[in-house]
Design a protein around this motif. Structure first.
Motif, mmCIF file in Angstrom:
data_model
loop_
_atom_site.group_PDB
_atom_site.id
_atom_site.type_symbol
_atom_site.label_atom_id
_atom_site.label_comp_id
_atom_site.label_asym_id
_atom_site.label_seq_id
_atom_site.Cartn_x
_atom_site.Cartn_y
_atom_site.Cartn_z
ATOM 1 N N ALA B 39 0.856 -1.192 0.000
ATOM 2 C CA ALA B 39 0.000 0.000 0.000
ATOM 3 C C ALA B 39 0.887 1.234 0.000
ATOM 4 C CB ALA B 39 -0.896 0.009 1.222
ATOM 5 N N ILE B 40 0.494 2.191 -0.838
ATOM 6 C CA ILE B 40 1.185 3.472 -0.814
ATOM 7 C C ILE B 40 0.221 4.505 -0.254
ATOM 8 C CG2 ILE B 40 2.291 5.273 -2.192
ATOM 9 C CD1 ILE B 40 2.959 3.059 -4.244
ATOM 10 N N ASP B 170 -5.517 2.309 -7.903
ATOM 11 C CA ASP B 170 -5.489 3.707 -7.449
ATOM 12 C C ASP B 170 -6.777 4.001 -6.692
ATOM 13 O OD1 ASP B 170 -4.947 6.313 -7.055
ATOM 14 O OD2 ASP B 170 -4.910 6.892 -9.181
ATOM 15 N N GLU B 171 -6.655 4.056 -5.357
ATOM 16 C CA GLU B 171 -7.822 4.294 -4.499
ATOM 17 C C GLU B 171 -8.986 3.363 -4.856
ATOM 18 O OE1 GLU B 171 -7.955 6.685 -2.092
ATOM 19 O OE2 GLU B 171 -6.608 8.301 -2.658
ATOM 20 N N VAL B 202 -2.634 2.334 -4.089
ATOM 21 C CA VAL B 202 -2.569 3.680 -3.523
ATOM 22 C C VAL B 202 -3.856 3.906 -2.759
ATOM 23 C CG1 VAL B 202 -2.806 6.108 -4.154
ATOM 24 C CG2 VAL B 202 -1.002 4.738 -5.185
ATOM 25 N N THR B 203 -3.764 4.370 -1.545
ATOM 26 C CA THR B 203 -4.992 4.599 -0.775
ATOM 27 C C THR B 203 -4.817 5.692 0.261
ATOM 28 O OG1 THR B 203 -6.727 3.552 0.520
ATOM 29 C CG2 THR B 203 -4.494 2.732 0.867
ATOM 30 N N ARG B 214 2.682 -4.513 3.307
ATOM 31 C CA ARG B 214 3.698 -3.471 3.482
ATOM 32 C C ARG B 214 3.072 -2.124 3.162
ATOM 33 N NH1 ARG B 214 9.204 -2.296 0.538
ATOM 34 N NH2 ARG B 214 8.360 -3.413 -1.257
ATOM 35 N N MET B 215 3.220 -1.199 4.089
ATOM 36 C CA MET B 215 2.661 0.134 3.882
ATOM 37 C C MET B 215 3.811 1.117 3.743
ATOM 38 S SD MET B 215 -0.422 0.227 6.638
ATOM 39 C CE MET B 215 0.417 -0.695 7.918
ATOM 40 N N LEU B 216 3.699 1.933 2.645
ATOM 41 C CA LEU B 216 4.727 2.951 2.429
ATOM 42 C C LEU B 216 4.079 4.310 2.609
ATOM 43 C CD1 LEU B 216 6.086 1.499 -0.929
ATOM 44 C CD2 LEU B 216 7.025 1.075 1.359
#
Lengths: 457, 269
Positions: B39-40, B170-171, B202-203, B214-216
């Motif tokens: 996740a970004i 994307d979202e 992406v969220t 994994r969250m960035l």
């Protein structure tokens, strides 16, 4: 597209008209030329026409009743205009038309007055007396706010002497027999109709018809060999004289000279003996024909010019239509591309190539144009005659110089009709215009950057 | 050890906005291995979507290197990039972006058109994918007849069409209610578990992000923080709640009896 299909249809129709006209004219010239060549030894004699319009003459009349003439001459609708008795009795001779449309009116003359031609002029081998009289109705027509009355000839009676001496030796009979048989020496009470006469009387070979209240048997039908004999029915001279109440009178006679060398001399002699006669030799008729031919050529040139003008107008109109069609497709497709920016972005993001996107939109433009084309073609097929006459200058082949009867007989009408070839061309054009109009919008679509298109709402 | 499917080195992306140059991404480095669910996150304007677009080859980097399956896509011309997008990428958008005039199956077939020649085969695969996202029997429905959640499922099926190396989302839950949000996250997580699909999402939604492995955290065009998500535990067959061993298909933890996925409890963590 309806316009695109109607205009060429109109042009084609006009071209067809001109072609038909040209072929009619050249046929007429050929036929007349042939008939003159056959009769170069022939001299036509008639009293000088006093006028060449429509109406009636009663020369030789001793107690000519002018008021009755006026009444008859102006006619009253469909009243018969022939009956000689209307002109009072005595020496009054009926009115005579001089052949359907061939050279004005001829005046009747006493047959016996001209007996001297055969006896006293050397080089004359035969004289053929002819009585020609027309029967018709008055027609009232309005033009430019004025009213005209003119006589419409229904048929022309031509009485010819049916003696074996003349028939066997001189070309006095028409030759183009399409049904039944030709007139023969000694025939009486019979008539040889033209095809037009046959339709007018609704009669065929063997039928009995009434001409001026007398019964005649139809012996045969002759085809047209020149414009002037389309309405002519032939019968024995004495029958013609009796049926038209003109016993002893003729309207013209043909003098046959010994050979073509003496024709001019004979014609001069006739003129000097009878100065009241109009004398026309075959040679003069040939000259007249040449004049006529040059008139025809002028008419054809005018027709060509008219068609040229039509084509120029058609070309300009088609350019306008093509430009308009392409522009419509262009704007519709530009709008579509704009409306569907996000969709285009999506398609590119999921792996559509630029060329696929471009092809897709070109195809849509073409499809749009084709649908419009099909509708247009359908309208065009139905409305071509109306549309083409609306959009093209009306074809004027003869200007104002044409004799009404002449043009009526030989000039075909131009009616635009749509053929398969035109439909296919129009269909092809709609595909091409769709492609042309959607080229730029499709290119724009292909160049859309997906990342930006995604933000577009 | 899984091999890297995405390697980004010193990635810079700048825009010119009026007279100002804006650095959306600056010297960003990132490696994502095959089978990862990443996740970004980050505030608006932090460069999340730009990063996703560059990874997805729908936007070009100003400088730096992007390797996809070892291929340097940064130097590729557009005439070849579309194949990368078609064969290696699967996009899932916030607004689904389905074509309204095509039915569910036809939408899923779209990316296959340039790749699979047989229409029958495309149809079959599209139907299988729709079944996989739980939309059996809905193949012939057009987007307007589907709920938002169902539309996003169709979009996910479409993203899977060409068996991509990476799914870029994307979202994906941005336009969904909480029920559908959970469903979609669960679907993505399950795809990642069962199919081994690499997903980069992406969220804005930290709950959704929590369910990745994994969250960035992106800020000013740089990755400023990295954190493990709950999905990692599940991937390692551990209950994210109590840590005891679970099976892949377990809905609830055999030890703590709590639902392993899509529980409100989990989402409120």
């Amino acid at each position: 597209m309806a316009i695109m299909i109607s205009i060429p249809a109109g042009v084609l129709a006009n071209q067809q008209t001109a072609t038909d006209l040209a072929s009619n004219l050249s046929n007429t010239i050929t036929q007349t030329g042939q008939s003159i060549n056959q009769t170069l030894t022939q001299i036509d004699c008639s009293l000088a026409s006093s006028f060449s319009g429509f109406g009636f003459q009663a020369p030789n009349s001793t107690n000519f009743d002018r008021s009755q003439l006026g009444q008859s001459g102006q006619g009253s609708g469909t009243g018969r205009t022939f009956d000689p008795s209307q002109f009072g009795g005595g020496g009054t001779r009926g009115q005579f038309g001089g052949g359907a449309f061939g050279g004005g009116q001829a005046s009747p003359m006493n047959q016996t007055l001209y007996n001297d031609i055969n006896s006293s002029i050397s080089g004359v081998v035969a004289v053929e007396p002819i009585l020609q009289a027309s029967e018709g109705n008055n027609e009232t027509m309005s033009m430019f706010g004025r009213t005209f009355t003119r006589q419409i000839t229904s048929y022309t009676i031509e009485g010819i002497p049916l003696t074996s001496d003349l028939i066997d030796n001189y070309p006095i009979l028409t030759t183009n027999i399409t049904a039944g048989r030709n007139l023969q020496a000694g025939d009486s009470g019979v008539v040889l109709l033209s095809e037009n006469n046959s339709a007018y009387f609704n009669a065929d070979v063997g039928d009995t018809i009434q001409i001026l209240d007398q019964d005649f048997t139809v012996i045969g039908i002759h085809g047209t060999s020149s414009v002037s004999d389309q309405l002519t029915l032939y019968m024995n001279l004495s029958d013609a004289q009796s049926v038209t109440n003109n016993t002893g009178y003729i309207t013209s006679f043909r003098v046959f000279a010994q050979n073509s060398d003496v024709v001019t001399q004979v014609a001069r002699s006739i003129s000097s003996l009878h100065s009241e006669l109009t004398v026309t030799t075959g040679q003069e008729r040939l000259t007249q024909l040449q004049t006529l031919q040059s008139t025809y050529n002028t008419a054809l040139d005018s027709a060509q010019a008219s068609i040229g003008q039509t084509q120029t107008t058609a070309f300009e109109e088609i350019i306008v239509v093509v430009a308009a069609t392409s522009l419509i497709v262009l704007f519709v497709m530009l709008y579509t591309v704009r409306e569907r920016t996000k969709e285009i972005g999506t398609l590119k993001a999921i792996g559509f190539s630029n060329s696929t996107v471009m092809g897709q939109f070109m195809l849509e433009g073409i499809l749009l144009s084709v649908i419009a084309g099909v509708v247009g073609i359908a309208i065009g097929i139905v409305a071509a005659p109306a549309l083409s006459s609306l959009l093209l200058p009306s074809i004027n082949l003869f200007g104002n110089t044409a004799a009404a009867g002449f043009t009526r007989n030989v000039m075909p009408t131009a009616a635009a009709s749509v053929n398969l070839e035109l439909v296919l061309i129009a269909f092809g054009a709609s595909v091409a215009l769709g492609a042309l109009g959607s080229l730029y919008p499709a290119w724009r679509a292909a160049k859309i950057r997906p990342a930006e298109a995604m933000k577009y709402e | 050890m899984s091999k890297p499917v995405l390697q980004i080195e010193n990635l810079c992306k700048s825009f010119t906005l009026g007279k100002r140059d804006i650095n959306a991404l600056s010297n960003l480095n990132l490696q994502v291995n095959a089978g990862e669910f990443v996740a970004i996150m980050g505030p608006s304007g932090s460069g999340k979507t730009t990063l996703l677009n560059v990874i997805g080859c729908i936007d070009k980097a100003t400088s730096g290197q992007v390797l996809l399956d070892g291929i340097d896509v940064g130097s590729m011309p557009e005439s070849q990039l579309y194949k990368i997008r078609r064969d290696k990428m699967g996009f899932v958008f916030q607004t689904f972006n389905l074509l309204p005039y095509l039915n569910a199956r036809e939408n899923v077939e779209l990316p296959m058109e340039g790749k699979i020649k047989s229409k029958t085969e495309r149809k079959k695969r599209a139907s299988e994918l729709l079944a996989m996202v739980g939309l059996s029997g809905r193949e012939n429905h057009r987007p307007q007849r589907l709920s938002a959640g169902e539309q996003q499922r169709v979009a996910i099926a479409r993203a899977l069409a060409n068996n991509p190396a990476i799914i870029l989302a994307d979202e994906p839950t941005g336009n969904l209610d909480s029920q559908n949000k959970q469903e979609i996250i669960k679907l993505l997580a399950n795809l990642n578990l069962t199919q081994g699909t690499t997903i980069i999402m992406v969220t804005h939604d930290s709950q959704a992000a929590n369910h990745t492995e994994r969250m960035l955290l992106l800020k000013d065009g740089k990755i400023v923080k990295e954190k493990e998500g709950l999905h990692l535990a599940k991937k390692n067959n551990k209950c994210p709640n109590c840590g005891s061993t679970i099976q892949m298909n377990d809905e609830t933890c055999p030890a703590c009896k709590k639902p392993i996925f899509s529980s409100d409890e989990l989402f409120s963590t």
